[in-house]
Design an enzyme around this catalytic site. Structure first.
Site, PDB file in Angstrom:
ATOM      1  N   CYS A 102       0.826  -1.206   0.000  1.00 47.89           N
ATOM      2  CA  CYS A 102       0.000   0.000   0.000  1.00 47.89           C
ATOM      3  C   CYS A 102       0.860   1.256   0.000  1.00 47.89           C
ATOM      4  O   CYS A 102       1.909   1.291   0.643  1.00 47.89           O
ATOM      5  CB  CYS A 102      -0.867   0.061   1.255  1.00 47.89           C
ATOM      6  SG  CYS A 102      -1.858  -1.389   1.588  1.00 47.89           S
ATOM      7  N   CYS A 103       0.392   2.254  -0.712  1.00 45.56           N
ATOM      8  CA  CYS A 103       0.917   3.609  -0.585  1.00 45.56           C
ATOM      9  C   CYS A 103      -0.255   4.536  -0.914  1.00 45.56           C
ATOM     10  O   CYS A 103      -1.373   4.072  -1.152  1.00 45.56           O
ATOM     11  CB  CYS A 103       2.139   3.851  -1.465  1.00 45.56           C
ATOM     12  SG  CYS A 103       1.854   3.864  -3.244  1.00 45.56           S
TER      13      CYS A 103
END
Length: 151
Positions: free
Chosen positions: A64-65
């Protein structure tokens, strides 16, 4: 199933991801901002989670980002990883089914908790296609991985 998870930010959706995976009975290994003392840079933590998958220490990964783009790019630099940025359940299903994706990339900005559940439901329900054309595409990707160099 053992799942490596990374996030460059300790956001509510990232914490919900850890909870949902554990509630589904998975053994979760966290990287980046989700691990005390972990390197929170998206390239570093995504690579760490992806390497766990490529080396067989994790069955799948979730990276995730903020947009999910950087995390997916970093994960896909690891030979043997097929990371797919999924913003909906249909894409998650297709990524698993037609691309045999082994790393799910998520946007912390776009993914709500209800949407996260839908994406995870689709991701874990789908299986890689046995269709000859789909398998040939996966074999082609494996051949491409063999031509890559690693540092």
């Amino acid at each position: 199933m053992r799942i490596s998870v990374s996030s460059d930010m300790d956001e509510p959706v990232a914490r919900a991801l850890l909870g949902q995976l554990r509630d589904r009975g998975h053994d979760v290994v966290a990287y980046g901002a989700l691990s005390p003392g972990g390197d929170p840079q998206w390239a570093a933590c995504s690579e760490a989670a992806a390497r766990e998958v490529a080396e067989g220490n994790a069955d799948q990964g979730v990276v995730c980002c903020w947009t999910g783009t950087g995390a997916s790019i970093a994960a896909n630099k690891v030979p043997g990883v097929r990371a797919a940025l999924c913003t909906d359940a249909y894409t998650a299903d297709g990524a698993r089914r037609w691309n045999d994706a082994n790393v799910l990339a998520l946007s912390l900005r776009l993914t709500s908790e209800p949407l996260l559940k839908e994406i995870l439901d689709a991701w874990f329900a789908a299986e890689a296609s046995a269709d000859a054309e789909d398998r040939e595409n996966m074999a082609r990707l494996a051949r491409l991985d063999k031509t890559r160099t690693t540092p």
